[in-house]
Design a protein around this motif. Structure first.
Motif, short mmCIF file in Angstrom:
data_model
loop_
_atom_site.label_atom_id
_atom_site.label_comp_id
_atom_site.label_asym_id
_atom_site.label_seq_id
_atom_site.Cartn_x
_atom_site.Cartn_y
_atom_site.Cartn_z
N ILE A 30 0.85 -1.20 0.00
CA ILE A 30 0.00 0.00 0.00
C ILE A 30 0.89 1.24 0.00
O ILE A 30 1.83 1.36 0.78
N HIS A 31 0.51 2.19 -0.88
CA HIS A 31 1.22 3.46 -1.04
C HIS A 31 0.30 4.61 -0.62
O HIS A 31 -0.89 4.57 -0.89
N TRP A 32 0.86 5.60 0.02
CA TRP A 32 0.12 6.79 0.48
C TRP A 32 0.44 7.88 -0.50
O TRP A 32 1.45 8.59 -0.36
N HIS A 33 -0.37 7.96 -1.54
CA HIS A 33 -0.04 8.79 -2.70
C HIS A 33 -0.09 10.28 -2.35
O HIS A 33 -1.16 10.80 -2.03
N GLY A 34 1.07 10.92 -2.42
CA GLY A 34 1.13 12.35 -2.12
C GLY A 34 1.59 12.65 -0.70
O GLY A 34 1.83 13.81 -0.37
N LEU A 37 -5.59 13.71 -0.53
CA LEU A 37 -4.62 12.77 -1.10
C LEU A 37 -5.34 11.43 -1.18
O LEU A 37 -6.54 11.36 -0.96
N TRP A 38 -4.62 10.39 -1.46
CA TRP A 38 -5.28 9.08 -1.46
C TRP A 38 -4.27 7.99 -1.20
O TRP A 38 -3.07 8.24 -1.19
N TRP A 39 -4.78 6.82 -0.94
CA TRP A 39 -3.92 5.65 -0.76
C TRP A 39 -4.34 4.61 -1.77
O TRP A 39 -5.49 4.57 -2.20
N HIS A 40 -3.38 3.79 -2.19
CA HIS A 40 -3.75 2.73 -3.13
C HIS A 40 -2.71 1.62 -3.09
O HIS A 40 -1.57 1.83 -2.68
N ALA A 41 -3.11 0.44 -3.55
CA ALA A 41 -2.18 -0.68 -3.66
C ALA A 41 -1.11 -0.31 -4.68
O ALA A 41 -1.37 0.45 -5.63
N HIS A 42 0.08 -0.81 -4.49
CA HIS A 42 1.18 -0.49 -5.41
C HIS A 42 1.90 -1.77 -5.81
O HIS A 42 3.12 -1.88 -5.71
N SER A 43 1.09 -2.76 -6.22
CA SER A 43 1.63 -4.05 -6.64
C SER A 43 0.76 -4.51 -7.80
O SER A 43 -0.46 -4.55 -7.69
N ILE A 101 2.72 11.99 -14.83
CA ILE A 101 3.92 11.52 -14.13
C ILE A 101 3.79 11.84 -12.64
O ILE A 101 3.48 12.98 -12.26
N HIS A 102 4.06 10.83 -11.83
CA HIS A 102 3.97 10.97 -10.37
C HIS A 102 5.34 10.73 -9.75
O HIS A 102 6.01 9.78 -10.10
N LEU A 103 5.72 11.62 -8.83
CA LEU A 103 6.97 11.46 -8.08
C LEU A 103 6.63 11.13 -6.64
O LEU A 103 5.83 11.82 -6.00
N HIS A 104 7.23 10.08 -6.12
CA HIS A 104 7.06 9.73 -4.71
C HIS A 104 7.99 10.60 -3.85
O HIS A 104 9.05 11.03 -4.30
N GLY A 105 7.59 10.82 -2.60
CA GLY A 105 8.48 11.48 -1.64
C GLY A 105 8.54 12.99 -1.72
O GLY A 105 9.13 13.63 -0.85
N MET A 113 9.53 7.26 -9.52
CA MET A 113 8.83 8.23 -10.38
C MET A 113 8.33 7.46 -11.60
O MET A 113 9.09 6.71 -12.21
N HIS A 114 7.07 7.66 -11.95
CA HIS A 114 6.51 6.84 -13.02
C HIS A 114 5.26 7.47 -13.60
O HIS A 114 4.64 8.34 -13.00
N CYS A 115 4.91 6.96 -14.80
CA CYS A 115 3.62 7.32 -15.39
C CYS A 115 2.53 6.63 -14.59
O CYS A 115 2.65 5.47 -14.21
N HIS A 116 1.42 7.34 -14.34
CA HIS A 116 0.34 6.77 -13.54
C HIS A 116 -0.73 6.10 -14.39
O HIS A 116 -1.80 5.75 -13.89
N LEU A 117 -0.47 5.93 -15.70
CA LEU A 117 -1.32 5.04 -16.49
C LEU A 117 -0.72 3.64 -16.28
O LEU A 117 0.45 3.42 -16.56
CU1 C2O Z 1 -0.16 6.72 -7.04
CU2 C2O Z 1 3.57 5.20 -7.51
O1 C2O Z 1 1.67 5.87 -7.30
#
Ligand code: C2O
Ligand code: CU
Length: 562
Positions: free
Chosen positions: A60-64, A103-109, A450-454, A509-513
């Motif tokens: 699980i990832h805490w997006h944002g 923000l939101w949370w989602h699975a990251h697998s 494009i989404h950047l973590h952290g 960092m990745h495309c969110h599609l």
């Molecule tokens: Cu919303 Cu790496 O994800």
């Protein structure tokens, strides 16, 4: 000493789900789809106990949520952790800092995030308030995407055939496609409003494959925030929202007492790529007057599917508040200039067979011509922290290996084949970073959220065509750029973002599609520690999920869960 403000439990399960057309098992969280909304205050630290009671690996990832100094809980599978195995549990510390809004949370697998997701509402600190009049009510609006098929199948088929993914069967609003779609009329989400009141819609785009347009018939929308950061109010007829992105929108109930649709549908700009053309709806209904159930609601006007100008219309109007209570800190002197291309590519099909992609090849995607491959059975953060070699390389380039006319109509096809590798780009602590994200027209030019973590980053500029390093920076907004964690690179265009690398750790960092990230449109940053102890990563928790040595056997049915 840590102060923990809340402890929350999320339990992921495989459960039969009957509310939409087909009965099938889906992954639910606490029995819900979408999963529960988490309510926190700005600056809180919470513990979320994640239990995996499903038959799949989960993270699980805490997006944002930027997780200062603490990538251990960030969640992307094989980047910062190994998956939580079936039957396992991971207590994740979620550290809020400057974020405020939605923000939101989602699975990251794999693609489990299709159903494993929910909103995070970050309220102002007690004693402070919103930079706009207090709304009468706050309403999470979660936009999703639904396959009648098991989404695990959709994912496996994509991997197996090398072709494009099966298109979804519906988009959803709070878990329902709406009453214009053959599935589940009764459960359509309905927002009952009082005339004269203002509602704060906390909109999350949790769809898997498409940027969406969203509007409410006859009503204006006033955008006041995005990605957990407020913006100067912008009033529009529709919004464009990328997968991964959130928007805080004020809805003023100021129309005739009637029933209206809120609706969303895709923006999709790639030529010859099929996508789900359905419109999902929910209902806004005024109280105080009997509206016969035979009255059909009015549909809002939404831009055409391929209306690229409409897709960037809102982005060009977003501005940070940049006032005393909401100061900004846009890096002006850049120490690290990065230029990353994002492309959809092809790779030869494995061992001479024929794949379902173009010309019998298999579809791929890349950043700076590297198709990112996740490590297997280890993760980059663990390898970095413990000096384990052989898990990743440190050669993700600052610029593309080859310069060409990225957005030309005809690009020589030899440019189409990326390399496949697990490379990171290493940033010095506190460096000031600009990344120009350049879309290319390889195979099919299209938008890439494009989404950047952290980190959140300032979106200082964007444009169509190739980025011009002499001319384009002159028109940057360095005064009040929006502060986001996800931004769409326009079709055959570029976006420039800036941030200060003050959060040490390992950040994806990745495309969110999801098809694009599955194909490799991703990279990873390692941000080094600073010299002071308070500028360094915190140590890992003791319950980090273990390497998944027996998962393969489990999937093959060779071992059984206790
Ligand atoms: Cu919303 Cu790496 O994800
Ligand atoms: Cu993409």
């Amino acid at each position: 000493m840590d102060i923990i403000d809340q402890i929350i439990r999320l339990m992921v399960r495989d459960a039969p789900y009957t509310k939409l057309c087909s009965t099938k098992n889906i992954l639910t969280v606490n029995g819900q789809f979408p999963g529960p909304t988490l309510y926190v205050n700005k600056g809180e630290t919470i513990i979320v106990d994640v239990y995996n009671r499903a038959n799949y690996n989960i993270t699980i990832h805490w997006h944002g949520v930027n997780q200062p100094r603490y990538p251990w809980s960030d969640g992307p599978e094989y980047i910062t952790q190994c998956p939580i195995l079936p039957g396992g549990k991971f207590s994740q510390k979620v550290i809020l800092s400057e974020e405020e809004g939605t923000l939101w949370w989602h699975a990251h697998s794999d693609w489990s995030r299709a159903t494993v997701h929910g909103a995070i509402v970050v309220k102002p600190k007690p004693g402070t308030t919103y930079p706009f009049p207090r709304p009468h009510k706050e309403v999470p609006i979660i936009l999703g995407e639904w396959w009648k098929k098991d989404v695990v199948e959709v994912y496996n088929e994509l991997r197996r055939t090398g072709g494009d993914a099966a298109i979804s069967d519906a988009y959803t609003i709070n878990g329902q496609p709406g009453d214009r779609h053959p599935c589940s009329k009764n459960e359509t989400f309905k927002l009952k409003v009082d005339y004269g009141k203002t509602y704060l819609l906390r909109i999350v785009n949790a769809a898997v494959q498409n940027v969406l347009f969203f509007a409410i018939a006859k009503h204006k929308l006033t955008v006041v925030g995005t990605d957990g950061s407020y913006v100067k109010p912008v009033t529009v007829d529709y919004i464009t929202i990328s997968p991964g992105q959130t928007m805080d929108v004020l809805l003023e109930a100021n129309q005739a007492l009637d029933r209206y649709y809120m609706a969303a549908r895709a923006y999709s700009s790639a030529a010859n790529v099929s996508f789900n053309e359905n419109t999902t709806t929910a209902i806004v209904e005024y109280k105080g007057k009997h509206i016969p159930s035979s009255t059909t609601a009015l549909l809002p006007l939404l831009p055409a599917f391929n209306d690229t100008n409409a897709s960037v219309n809102l982005l060009s109007q977003l501005r940070s508040l940049a006032d005393d209570e909401h100061p900004i800190d846009v890096p002006l002197d850049i120490s690290t200039n990065l230029f990353f291309t994002t492309s959809v590519n092809t790779l030869p099909c494995a061992n001479g067979s024929t794949c379902a992609g173009p010309n019998g090849n298999r579809l791929s995607a890349s950043m700076n011509n590297i198709s990112f491959e996740l490590p297997s059975n280890n993760n980059i953060l663990r390898a970095y922290y413990n000096n384990i070699s052989g898990v990743y390389g440190e050669n993700f380039p600052d610029v593309p290996p080859l310069l060409f006319d990225f957005t030309a109509d005809n690009i020589p096809s030899f440019l189409n084949t990326p390399s496949v590798a697990t490379e990171v780009n290493v940033l010095e602590y506190n460096s000031t970073v600009e990344i120009v994200l350049q879309g290319t027209n390889l195979l099919a030019g299209t938008e890439h959220p494009i989404h950047l973590h952290g980190y959140s980053f300032y979106v200082v500029g964007w444009g169509f065509g190739n980025f011009d390093k002499d001319k384009d920076p002159l028109s940057y907004n360095l005064v009040d750029p929006p502060y986001q964690n996800t931004v769409a690179i326009p079709k055959n265009g570029w976006t420039a973002i800036r941030f200060r690398a003050k959060n040490p750790g390992v950040w994806f960092m990745h495309c969110h599609l999801d098809r694009h990230v599955t194909w490799g449109m991703a990279m990873t940053f390692i941000v080094k520690n600073g010299n002071n102890p308070q500028d360094q990563m915190l140590p890992p928790p003791l319950d980090m999920p273990k390497l998944n040595t027996y998962v393969d056997e489990l999937e093959k049915g060779e071992v059984k869960l206790p």
